[in-house]
Design a protein around this motif. Structure first.
Motif, PDB file in Angstrom:
ATOM      1  N   ARG A  30      25.518  24.207  32.711  1.00  0.00           N
ATOM      2  CA  ARG A  30      24.329  24.503  31.915  1.00  0.00           C
ATOM      3  C   ARG A  30      23.543  25.620  32.593  1.00  0.00           C
ATOM      4  N   ALA A  31      22.641  26.225  31.838  1.00  0.00           N
ATOM      5  CA  ALA A  31      21.733  27.217  32.404  1.00  0.00           C
ATOM      6  C   ALA A  31      20.605  26.509  33.152  1.00  0.00           C
ATOM      7  N   ARG A  32      20.177  27.131  34.248  1.00  0.00           N
ATOM      8  CA  ARG A  32      19.081  26.515  34.998  1.00  0.00           C
ATOM      9  C   ARG A  32      17.795  26.517  34.170  1.00  0.00           C
ATOM     10  N   LEU A  33      17.572  27.597  33.421  1.00  0.00           N
ATOM     11  CA  LEU A  33      16.393  27.689  32.575  1.00  0.00           C
ATOM     12  C   LEU A  33      16.819  27.520  31.126  1.00  0.00           C
ATOM     13  N   GLU A  34      16.421  26.422  30.515  1.00  0.00           N
ATOM     14  CA  GLU A  34      16.709  26.140  29.115  1.00  0.00           C
ATOM     15  C   GLU A  34      15.383  25.900  28.396  1.00  0.00           C
ATOM     16  N   SER A  35      15.092  26.753  27.430  1.00  0.00           N
ATOM     17  CA  SER A  35      13.817  26.683  26.713  1.00  0.00           C
ATOM     18  C   SER A  35      14.045  26.189  25.293  1.00  0.00           C
ATOM     19  N   GLU A  36      13.189  25.299  24.843  1.00  0.00           N
ATOM     20  CA  GLU A  36      13.215  24.845  23.460  1.00  0.00           C
ATOM     21  C   GLU A  36      12.221  25.693  22.677  1.00  0.00           C
ATOM     22  N   ALA A  45      18.775  30.743  29.137  1.00  0.00           N
ATOM     23  CA  ALA A  45      18.453  32.059  29.672  1.00  0.00           C
ATOM     24  C   ALA A  45      19.533  32.537  30.634  1.00  0.00           C
ATOM     25  N   ASP A  46      19.725  33.850  30.666  1.00  0.00           N
ATOM     26  CA  ASP A  46      20.663  34.434  31.616  1.00  0.00           C
ATOM     27  C   ASP A  46      20.177  34.180  33.038  1.00  0.00           C
ATOM     28  N   GLY A  47      21.139  34.115  33.964  1.00  0.00           N
ATOM     29  CA  GLY A  47      20.783  33.902  35.357  1.00  0.00           C
ATOM     30  C   GLY A  47      21.611  32.801  35.979  1.00  0.00           C
ATOM     31  N   GLU A  48      21.001  32.002  36.811  1.00  0.00           N
ATOM     32  CA  GLU A  48      21.703  30.982  37.580  1.00  0.00           C
ATOM     33  C   GLU A  48      22.245  29.881  36.680  1.00  0.00           C
ATOM     34  N   ARG A  49      23.429  29.393  37.035  1.00  0.00           N
ATOM     35  CA  ARG A  49      24.063  28.298  36.297  1.00  0.00           C
ATOM     36  C   ARG A  49      24.078  27.046  37.166  1.00  0.00           C
ATOM     37  N   GLU A  50      24.056  25.894  36.497  1.00  0.00           N
ATOM     38  CA  GLU A  50      24.079  24.605  37.172  1.00  0.00           C
ATOM     39  C   GLU A  50      25.059  23.681  36.468  1.00  0.00           C
ATOM     40  N   VAL A  51      25.306  22.527  37.089  1.00  0.00           N
ATOM     41  CA  VAL A  51      26.171  21.511  36.501  1.00  0.00           C
ATOM     42  C   VAL A  51      25.340  20.258  36.286  1.00  0.00           C
ATOM     43  N   TYR A 102      21.449   8.159  35.397  1.00  0.00           N
ATOM     44  CA  TYR A 102      20.426   9.092  35.847  1.00  0.00           C
ATOM     45  C   TYR A 102      20.978  10.513  35.803  1.00  0.00           C
ATOM     46  N   ALA A 103      20.281  11.398  35.116  1.00  0.00           N
ATOM     47  CA  ALA A 103      20.713  12.790  35.022  1.00  0.00           C
ATOM     48  C   ALA A 103      20.396  13.516  36.324  1.00  0.00           C
ATOM     49  N   ALA A 104      21.351  14.323  36.776  1.00  0.00           N
ATOM     50  CA  ALA A 104      21.170  15.119  37.990  1.00  0.00           C
ATOM     51  C   ALA A 104      21.702  16.520  37.734  1.00  0.00           C
ATOM     52  N   ARG A 105      21.031  17.501  38.307  1.00  0.00           N
ATOM     53  CA  ARG A 105      21.455  18.891  38.183  1.00  0.00           C
ATOM     54  C   ARG A 105      21.910  19.394  39.547  1.00  0.00           C
ATOM     55  N   VAL A 106      23.103  19.984  39.553  1.00  0.00           N
ATOM     56  CA  VAL A 106      23.718  20.474  40.784  1.00  0.00           C
ATOM     57  C   VAL A 106      23.750  21.991  40.726  1.00  0.00           C
ATOM     58  N   SER A 107      23.159  22.643  41.695  1.00  0.00           N
ATOM     59  CA  SER A 107      23.150  24.098  41.753  1.00  0.00           C
ATOM     60  C   SER A 107      24.246  24.587  42.690  1.00  0.00           C
ATOM     61  N   PHE A 108      24.770  25.779  42.405  1.00  0.00           N
ATOM     62  CA  PHE A 108      25.790  26.390  43.253  1.00  0.00           C
ATOM     63  C   PHE A 108      25.124  27.060  44.448  1.00  0.00           C
ATOM     64  N   ALA A 109      25.771  26.944  45.616  1.00  0.00           N
ATOM     65  CA  ALA A 109      25.255  27.623  46.798  1.00  0.00           C
ATOM     66  C   ALA A 109      25.401  29.131  46.657  1.00  0.00           C
ATOM     67  N   GLY A 167      25.384  32.161  44.047  1.00  0.00           N
ATOM     68  CA  GLY A 167      24.951  32.481  42.698  1.00  0.00           C
ATOM     69  C   GLY A 167      25.947  33.278  41.891  1.00  0.00           C
ATOM     70  N   LYS A 168      27.056  33.708  42.503  1.00  0.00           N
ATOM     71  CA  LYS A 168      28.048  34.534  41.805  1.00  0.00           C
ATOM     72  C   LYS A 168      29.273  33.734  41.360  1.00  0.00           C
ATOM     73  N   VAL A 169      29.167  32.415  41.297  1.00  0.00           N
ATOM     74  CA  VAL A 169      30.288  31.591  40.840  1.00  0.00           C
ATOM     75  C   VAL A 169      30.564  31.898  39.364  1.00  0.00           C
ATOM     76  N   PRO A 170      31.819  32.173  38.986  1.00  0.00           N
ATOM     77  CA  PRO A 170      32.143  32.522  37.591  1.00  0.00           C
ATOM     78  C   PRO A 170      32.133  31.307  36.673  1.00  0.00           C
ATOM     79  N   ALA A 171      30.959  30.745  36.458  1.00  0.00           N
ATOM     80  CA  ALA A 171      30.819  29.564  35.600  1.00  0.00           C
ATOM     81  C   ALA A 171      30.156  29.979  34.303  1.00  0.00           C
ATOM     82  N   GLU A 172      30.766  29.609  33.183  1.00  0.00           N
ATOM     83  CA  GLU A 172      30.244  29.936  31.869  1.00  0.00           C
ATOM     84  C   GLU A 172      29.623  28.700  31.226  1.00  0.00           C
ATOM     85  N   LEU A 173      28.685  28.936  30.318  1.00  0.00           N
ATOM     86  CA  LEU A 173      27.991  27.846  29.651  1.00  0.00           C
ATOM     87  C   LEU A 173      28.977  26.951  28.906  1.00  0.00           C
ATOM     88  N   GLY A 174      28.794  25.649  29.052  1.00  0.00           N
ATOM     89  CA  GLY A 174      29.613  24.691  28.335  1.00  0.00           C
ATOM     90  C   GLY A 174      30.911  24.322  29.014  1.00  0.00           C
TER      91      GLY A 174
END
Length: 367
Positions: free
Chosen positions: A54-60, A199-205, A253-260, A262-269
């Motif tokens: 998922r994207a780190r910044l998700e706006s509704e 939003a474009d930028g950092e990705r998380e799991v 419990y929902a948890a968000r994991v960030s990559f150490a 920032g250039k990991v080739p991870a795509e949304l979804g």
């Protein structure tokens, strides 16, 4: 005589023969081989949790006013730029409100012009002492009220003008439309979510953690992330966010994991797995194939070193890993556990212990 006696002699002879067979020794039951292993220490135990990139910044995104949607300019998965128009409301109502506010401004300004001229005339008369002070004060108050009225109407006009601009929903940043929740013709309320913008930028799991083991996780804990598109690589990460409350439906419990990195080739979804090393938390672990259960109660088969017979041992387990399961209670490090074919064993059955290479294992009895 022999012909008449034969039917009586044959059954008696068969009964004697069967009785003789029954008095003999039973055939010796064959001892089947059983692959055995010993529990591994916790340092070799890893828990795996499935997740989604998922994207780190998700706006509704939502309209700031209510109305009927007349245009939808993007769909799910569309890439958008900052300030790009995404959807529009029917502008007729806000246009009429703006015209009404503009007319009120004109009327208030005309009234102000009138009371200003009246005040100026009364001021001249007051200087010539042709009217009383109280008469002038009345006209002066009317002028001040007219000024205040103009300021009020102009503020209302600015609000109506802003609402006319709110009829167009625009993107707040560059990114991708992750979801769409409305259709053209639908009436929405102010603040009702129309799009979700990743939003474009950092990705998380995003992962879900079980309720029974939530105490073993904390913010900042290091983990490893594996993408399904790159199964041979594991990327370092950490738990950045941990929900304080469980989901009311899944009880996780929902948890968000960030990559150490920032250039990991991870795509949304994309699908991913998060591996958590639980050093010092789980004393032992066994292969998944060694575990079985009855009526929801898990157990393993433990081989007695004295006579090589198997005995059922109830255990308490943790969350399942990739190919092993942690054992919280019920085993010790020097136990020998059957690792394959556990479904065909029975209590007290004698087995021939072998390792994964089919070599005989010499069990050492506990002192």
């Amino acid at each position: 005589m022999l012909r008449h006696a034969l039917p009586r002699i044959l059954p008696l002879t068969l009964a004697v023969l069967l009785a003789a067979c029954g008095n003999g020794e039973q055939a010796q039951t064959s001892i089947r081989p059983a692959m055995v292993v010993q529990p591994q220490p916790a340092a070799d135990s890893v828990e795996a949790y499935p997740g989604e990139v998922r994207a780190r910044l998700e706006s509704e995104l939502a309209f700031r006013i209510g109305g009927k949607i007349s245009k939808r300019l993007v769909d799910s998965g569309a890439r958008v730029k900052k300030d790009q128009a995404l959807a529009e409301l029917d502008p007729e109502d806000v246009r009429l409100q703006l015209e009404a506010a503009r007319a009120q401004v004109g009327a208030a300004e005309a009234n102000l012009k009138l009371v200003r001229a009246e005040r100026d005339r009364y001021q001249t008369l007051l200087q010539r002492q042709m009217i009383s002070r109280s008469q002038y004060d009345t006209v002066e108050n009317q002028y001040r009220a007219g000024e205040a009225r103009v300021k009020q109407i102009r503020a209302e006009f600015n609000v109506a003008n802003n609402q006319a601009g709110y009829a167009v929903l625009r993107s707040q940043a560059d990114g991708v439309i992750a979801s769409r929740r409305v259709e053209v013709g639908q009436v929405v309320a102010a603040g009702q979510t129309v799009f979700t913008l990743a939003a474009d930028g950092e990705r998380e799991v995003l992962i879900s953690l079980p309720e029974q083991s939530i105490d073993r996780f904390k913010i900042g804990q290091t983990v490893a992330v594996e993408l399904w598109s790159q199964p041979d690589k594991r990327f370092p990460g950490r738990i950045r966010e941990l929900s304080p409350a469980a989901d009311p439906q899944s009880r996780t419990y929902a948890a968000r994991v960030s990559f150490a990195d920032g250039k990991v080739p991870a795509e949304l979804g994309q699908s991913a797995r998060v591996f958590v090393q639980l050093n010092g938390e789980v004393p032992l672990s066994v292969p998944l194939s060694a575990l079985t259960a009855e009526a929801g109660a898990p157990y393993v088969w433990v081989v007695d070193p004295k006579d090589s017979t198997v005995k059922r041992r109830p255990v308490r387990i943790g969350a399942y890993g990739e190919d092993r399961v942690p054992v919280l209670e019920g085993l010790s490090a020097d136990d020998w556990v059957v690792a394959a074919g556990v479904q065909v064993l029975r209590e007290g059955q004698a087995v021939h212990p072998v390792d994964r290479s089919n070599r005989t294992v010499k069990l050492v009895a506990k002192e």
